[in-house]
Design a protein around this motif. Structure first.
Motif, PDB file in Angstrom:
ATOM      1  N   LEU A  17       0.833  -1.202   0.000  1.00  0.00           N
ATOM      2  CA  LEU A  17       0.000   0.000   0.000  1.00  0.00           C
ATOM      3  C   LEU A  17       0.865   1.249   0.000  1.00  0.00           C
ATOM      4  CD1 LEU A  17      -2.818   1.401   0.334  1.00  0.00           C
ATOM      5  CD2 LEU A  17      -2.468   1.211   2.810  1.00  0.00           C
ATOM      6  N   ARG A  18       0.457   2.185  -0.846  1.00  0.00           N
ATOM      7  CA  ARG A  18       1.085   3.508  -0.904  1.00  0.00           C
ATOM      8  C   ARG A  18       0.021   4.551  -0.567  1.00  0.00           C
ATOM      9  NH1 ARG A  18       1.549   7.881  -4.628  1.00  0.00           N
ATOM     10  NH2 ARG A  18       3.690   8.629  -4.950  1.00  0.00           N
ATOM     11  N   GLU A  20      -0.481   8.757  -0.323  1.00  0.00           N
ATOM     12  CA  GLU A  20       0.056  10.100  -0.537  1.00  0.00           C
ATOM     13  C   GLU A  20      -0.943  11.109   0.014  1.00  0.00           C
ATOM     14  OE1 GLU A  20       1.491  13.052  -4.206  1.00  0.00           O
ATOM     15  OE2 GLU A  20       1.659  10.858  -4.378  1.00  0.00           O
ATOM     16  N   THR A  21      -0.442  12.068   0.756  1.00  0.00           N
ATOM     17  CA  THR A  21      -1.303  13.107   1.301  1.00  0.00           C
ATOM     18  C   THR A  21      -0.771  14.477   0.914  1.00  0.00           C
ATOM     19  OG1 THR A  21      -0.071  13.135   3.393  1.00  0.00           O
ATOM     20  CG2 THR A  21      -2.030  11.734   3.288  1.00  0.00           C
ATOM     21  N   GLU A  22      -1.677  15.416   0.796  1.00  0.00           N
ATOM     22  CA  GLU A  22      -1.325  16.819   0.600  1.00  0.00           C
ATOM     23  C   GLU A  22      -1.620  17.552   1.894  1.00  0.00           C
ATOM     24  OE1 GLU A  22      -2.310  20.588  -2.409  1.00  0.00           O
ATOM     25  OE2 GLU A  22      -3.489  18.736  -2.502  1.00  0.00           O
ATOM     26  N   VAL A  23      -0.626  18.282   2.387  1.00  0.00           N
ATOM     27  CA  VAL A  23      -0.727  18.930   3.688  1.00  0.00           C
ATOM     28  C   VAL A  23      -0.596  20.440   3.521  1.00  0.00           C
ATOM     29  CG1 VAL A  23       0.314  19.153   5.989  1.00  0.00           C
ATOM     30  CG2 VAL A  23       0.206  16.909   4.870  1.00  0.00           C
ATOM     31  N   ALA A  24      -1.499  21.170   4.180  1.00  0.00           N
ATOM     32  CA  ALA A  24      -1.434  22.631   4.194  1.00  0.00           C
ATOM     33  C   ALA A  24      -1.836  23.109   5.580  1.00  0.00           C
ATOM     34  CB  ALA A  24      -2.350  23.233   3.132  1.00  0.00           C
ATOM     35  N   ASN A  25      -1.121  24.084   6.094  1.00  0.00           N
ATOM     36  CA  ASN A  25      -1.412  24.643   7.418  1.00  0.00           C
ATOM     37  C   ASN A  25      -1.458  23.571   8.501  1.00  0.00           C
ATOM     38  OD1 ASN A  25      -1.706  27.314   6.338  1.00  0.00           O
ATOM     39  ND2 ASN A  25      -3.790  26.756   5.683  1.00  0.00           N
ATOM     40  N   GLY A  26      -0.580  22.589   8.359  1.00  0.00           N
ATOM     41  CA  GLY A  26      -0.430  21.588   9.405  1.00  0.00           C
ATOM     42  C   GLY A  26      -1.449  20.484   9.425  1.00  0.00           C
ATOM     43  N   GLN A  27      -2.267  20.356   8.357  1.00  0.00           N
ATOM     44  CA  GLN A  27      -3.211  19.245   8.337  1.00  0.00           C
ATOM     45  C   GLN A  27      -3.435  18.746   6.910  1.00  0.00           C
ATOM     46  OE1 GLN A  27      -6.834  20.686  10.141  1.00  0.00           O
ATOM     47  NE2 GLN A  27      -7.708  21.264   8.170  1.00  0.00           N
ATOM     48  N   VAL A  28      -3.907  17.516   6.802  1.00  0.00           N
ATOM     49  CA  VAL A  28      -4.135  16.891   5.499  1.00  0.00           C
ATOM     50  C   VAL A  28      -5.348  17.540   4.837  1.00  0.00           C
ATOM     51  CG1 VAL A  28      -4.729  14.739   4.311  1.00  0.00           C
ATOM     52  CG2 VAL A  28      -3.132  14.697   6.252  1.00  0.00           C
ATOM     53  N   ILE A  29      -5.176  17.940   3.574  1.00  0.00           N
ATOM     54  CA  ILE A  29      -6.299  18.509   2.817  1.00  0.00           C
ATOM     55  C   ILE A  29      -6.704  17.616   1.648  1.00  0.00           C
ATOM     56  CG2 ILE A  29      -5.732  20.877   3.466  1.00  0.00           C
ATOM     57  CD1 ILE A  29      -4.529  21.221   0.637  1.00  0.00           C
ATOM     58  N   ASN A  30      -5.901  16.588   1.353  1.00  0.00           N
ATOM     59  CA  ASN A  30      -6.229  15.667   0.272  1.00  0.00           C
ATOM     60  C   ASN A  30      -5.427  14.391   0.455  1.00  0.00           C
ATOM     61  OD1 ASN A  30      -7.616  14.906  -2.014  1.00  0.00           O
ATOM     62  ND2 ASN A  30      -7.021  16.706  -3.197  1.00  0.00           N
ATOM     63  N   ALA A  31      -5.945  13.267  -0.039  1.00  0.00           N
ATOM     64  CA  ALA A  31      -5.247  11.994   0.126  1.00  0.00           C
ATOM     65  C   ALA A  31      -5.561  11.067  -1.034  1.00  0.00           C
ATOM     66  CB  ALA A  31      -5.637  11.341   1.446  1.00  0.00           C
ATOM     67  N   TRP A  32      -4.586  10.191  -1.354  1.00  0.00           N
ATOM     68  CA  TRP A  32      -4.744   9.200  -2.416  1.00  0.00           C
ATOM     69  C   TRP A  32      -4.219   7.858  -1.908  1.00  0.00           C
ATOM     70  CZ3 TRP A  32      -2.957  14.100  -2.857  1.00  0.00           C
ATOM     71  CH2 TRP A  32      -3.638  14.966  -3.723  1.00  0.00           C
ATOM     72  N   SER A  33      -5.002   6.821  -2.076  1.00  0.00           N
ATOM     73  CA  SER A  33      -4.650   5.478  -1.631  1.00  0.00           C
ATOM     74  C   SER A  33      -4.369   4.604  -2.852  1.00  0.00           C
ATOM     75  CB  SER A  33      -5.808   4.885  -0.816  1.00  0.00           C
ATOM     76  OG  SER A  33      -5.633   3.512  -0.597  1.00  0.00           O
ATOM     77  N   THR A  34      -3.205   3.967  -2.880  1.00  0.00           N
ATOM     78  CA  THR A  34      -2.773   3.191  -4.045  1.00  0.00           C
ATOM     79  C   THR A  34      -2.375   1.780  -3.654  1.00  0.00           C
ATOM     80  OG1 THR A  34      -1.944   5.180  -5.156  1.00  0.00           O
ATOM     81  CG2 THR A  34      -1.109   3.060  -5.940  1.00  0.00           C
ATOM     82  N   GLY A  35      -3.055   0.788  -4.215  1.00  0.00           N
ATOM     83  CA  GLY A  35      -2.608  -0.593  -4.131  1.00  0.00           C
ATOM     84  C   GLY A  35      -1.619  -0.837  -5.253  1.00  0.00           C
ATOM     85  N   THR A  36      -0.417  -1.317  -4.916  1.00  0.00           N
ATOM     86  CA  THR A  36       0.678  -1.304  -5.895  1.00  0.00           C
ATOM     87  C   THR A  36       1.050  -2.653  -6.474  1.00  0.00           C
ATOM     88  OG1 THR A  36       2.303  -1.434  -4.096  1.00  0.00           O
ATOM     89  CG2 THR A  36       1.662   0.759  -4.836  1.00  0.00           C
ATOM     90  N   LEU A  37       0.319  -3.716  -6.142  1.00  0.00           N
ATOM     91  CA  LEU A  37       0.685  -5.037  -6.675  1.00  0.00           C
ATOM     92  C   LEU A  37      -0.559  -5.775  -7.127  1.00  0.00           C
ATOM     93  CD1 LEU A  37       2.810  -7.290  -7.111  1.00  0.00           C
ATOM     94  CD2 LEU A  37       2.271  -8.091  -4.817  1.00  0.00           C
ATOM     95  N   PHE A  38      -0.631  -6.109  -8.405  1.00  0.00           N
ATOM     96  CA  PHE A  38      -1.751  -6.893  -8.943  1.00  0.00           C
ATOM     97  C   PHE A  38      -1.501  -8.378  -8.725  1.00  0.00           C
ATOM     98  CE2 PHE A  38      -3.698  -9.219 -12.560  1.00  0.00           C
ATOM     99  CZ  PHE A  38      -5.022  -8.948 -12.274  1.00  0.00           C
ATOM    100  N   ARG A  39      -2.573  -9.135  -8.416  1.00  0.00           N
ATOM    101  CA  ARG A  39      -2.414 -10.558  -8.151  1.00  0.00           C
ATOM    102  C   ARG A  39      -3.225 -11.429  -9.101  1.00  0.00           C
ATOM    103  NH1 ARG A  39      -3.823 -12.342  -3.057  1.00  0.00           N
ATOM    104  NH2 ARG A  39      -2.180 -13.888  -3.180  1.00  0.00           N
TER     105      ARG A  39
END
Length: 549
Positions: A17-18, A20-39
């Motif tokens: 799992l990966r 990624e978050t975007e942070v502004a003014n000390g808190q998360v304002i956006n996030a992306w969740s990525t599964g990185t391995l296909f089975r």
């Protein structure tokens, strides 16, 4: 001005799992969740005999093993007869196998995977007065009986690891982070002692799978129509089996009562700020964990909650389940119901503005839905038809000073997992083991039936599905197969699993998935050590191998 934080890979989870978050003014304002391995388990199942599917679907994961197998079996059984019923002995054995998986899995998650988000190992080493540790231990749970020498030994073992240079799972923590200071050194040492105790007890609990399932992971005693166990036992065999199952289930219940639930209560009390962090709005429970009667009465009821309206639980309609792939690495762009779903991989590169995950994006009634212990507990509480859950939730809220709305949070999610573990452990010990033993006790009954015969339908196309609950949440299997000519073959097989619900990406309407939504608003004190992000991510107990099956 904002900045990005990438955690890749997320550790102390199952799978890849990966986040990624975007942070502004000390808190998360956006996030992306990525599964990185296909089975690709679903394509592997094509053209295989549907009666063999359960053995393969168990291999979706080395953690959620039994529940995938039984869900596959139930989907095929439902293709034979929507009211397919197995013998009572099989029903109870299935309940015990499932209950053991839930209890063991939740204990492993809380202690081995999540506890170190709240407990600083190095802070535990600064505990100096072992008598003070004993007092603090008794304050957490008065039923504990550990002395100063016990805690001195635990501290020495931790110190030996710290000075060895071989830290193993303790190597990658954000030790010294200011977010850890809510717990005293004494309580940190207590929690690390319980961490070690949990490693022992989880191995004991899952021995139940060896007794009734042949082994763990991937028990082998299941089959369509019931279980494969020979239940013809003489009195000495019956007594030996009863004694072992009774002992193991009692140990599980005792550990939950003495350690797990009190520790979860202590963490919830120590971190009140996380009652307002990490929540989602919608909850979905497919119902299950155990069938309490041959009529199909479920331990946890089925239901959906929208916009945190706990008192307005909605009925679940299987037709309203869809999977989106617009932002996932699969062919197509149309959201499909799993009964007609497709799994055709096509990797195009990670692009947060386009496709960025191997996970699909499940939706119910067009909405992202959190699944898991919080959904099960809140649906049961909202319906008011499971008195034990109502009582346990009320007791937990009273002991921590939380309110019901506080449950929609990172700490509420962690609390719900402990609450349902007690409910399941109590049921295993007080009900299911005794029910099974009374059924096969040679002095009380001669009922040895563990399976029924069946014939697959003879029509050209057959289909079945089953909605269930895995430890991490709502699980569904859908199977269609051709049955003509005496050579049944799977035409299509689809699974929608808990971590796909929770960690899926944005959908075709650009609506974020549950964990992506839950992270927004999370404060981040140190962007080089995003401990706060991990607390919420880990609270969902990610199983990404399942999610990218």
């Amino acid at each position: 001005m904002s900045s990005k934080i990438v955690i890749d890979p997320i550790t102390r989870i199952e799978g890849h799992l990966r986040v990624e978050t975007e942070v502004a003014n000390g808190q998360v304002i956006n996030a992306w969740s990525t599964g990185t391995l296909f089975r690709g388990i679903e394509p592997i199942l094509k053209n295989r005999d549907p009666r063999d599917a359960w053995m393969i679907t168990q291999r979706v994961c080395g953690v959620c093993t039994y529940v995938h197998g039984i869900t596959s079996i139930r989907a095929v059984e439902n293709s034979i007869d929507p009211y397919f019923a197995v013998p009572e002995n099989a029903r109870v054995i299935r309940n015990i196998l499932g209950g053991a998986q839930f209890v063991q899995d939740h204990i492993v998650h809380f202690y081995a995977l999540h506890l170190l988000d709240w407990v600083d190992v190095t802070r535990a080493l600064s505990a100096a007065d072992m008598n003070a540790v004993v007092v603090a231990d008794q304050a957490i749970s008065s039923s504990r009986e550990r002395d100063a020498a016990y805690f001195a030994d635990v501290k020495q073992r931790l110190s030996d690891v710290a000075t060895s240079g071989q830290l193993g799972p303790l190597a990658n923590g954000y030790w010294g982070h200011s977010g850890y200071t809510n717990l005293s050194p004494e309580v940190c040492l207590i929690m690390m002692a319980d961490y070690l105790e949990a490693l022992r007890i989880q191995a004991r609990i899952i021995k139940i799978h060896a007794l009734l399932g042949g082994k763990n992971p991937h028990p082998q005693s299941m089959l369509i129509g019931g279980v494969s166990l020979d239940l013809v036992l003489d009195e000495s065999q019956w007594l030996a089996l009863y004694s072992e199952l009774n002992t193991l289930s009692y140990e599980a219940k005792t550990f939950v009562d003495t350690y797990y639930l009190p520790d979860a209560t202590a963490i919830a009390s120590a971190y009140p700020e996380y009652r307002a962090i990490g929540g989602t709005n919608n909850l979905l429970c497919f119902g299950g964990v155990a069938d309490l009667s041959s009529a199909g009465d479920q331990m946890f009821p089925r239901g959906a909650i929208f916009n945190r309206a706990t008192g307005s639980v909605q009925a679940v309609n299987e037709a309203e389940i869809t999977e989106h792939v617009a932002r996932s690495w699969y062919e197509g762009s149309t959201a499909l119901n799993p009964a007609s779903g497709a799994t055709n991989p096509t990797y195009t590169g990670l692009d947060l503005n386009d496709k960025y995950s191997w996970l699909k994006a499940p939706r119910y009634n067009g909405q992202p839905m959190e699944v898991g212990p919080l959904a099960r507990v809140m649906v049961a509480y909202g319906l008011g038809i499971v008195p034990a859950i109502t009582q346990l939730v009320g007791d937990f809220l009273a002991s921590t000073g939380m309110t019901l709305p506080d449950m929609y949070s990172t700490i509420g999610r962690t609390a719900a997992r402990a609450i349902e573990t007690k409910f399941i452990a109590d049921s295993m010990y007080s009900d299911w083991v005794n029910e099974l033993m009374n059924r096969i006790n040679p002095q009380l009954t001669t009922d040895t039936v563990g399976r029924v015969s069946f014939t697959l339908p003879s029509q050209p196309t057959c289909a079945g599905s089953f909605l269930n609950e895995a430890p991490r949440g709502a699980l569904g299997h859908w199977v269609s197969y051709s049955s003509g000519g005496g050579n049944p073959q799977i035409v299509n097989y689809q699974m929608v699993v808990p971590s796909t619900w929770n960690f899926g990406p944005r959908d075709s309407n650009d609506v974020a998935g549950p964990v992506e939504q839950a992270l927004v608003g999370t404060p981040v004190l140190n962007q080089q050590q995003p401990l706060e992000v991990l607390r919420t991510v880990h609270s969902f107990d990610p199983c990404i191998a399942c999610a990218v099956h």
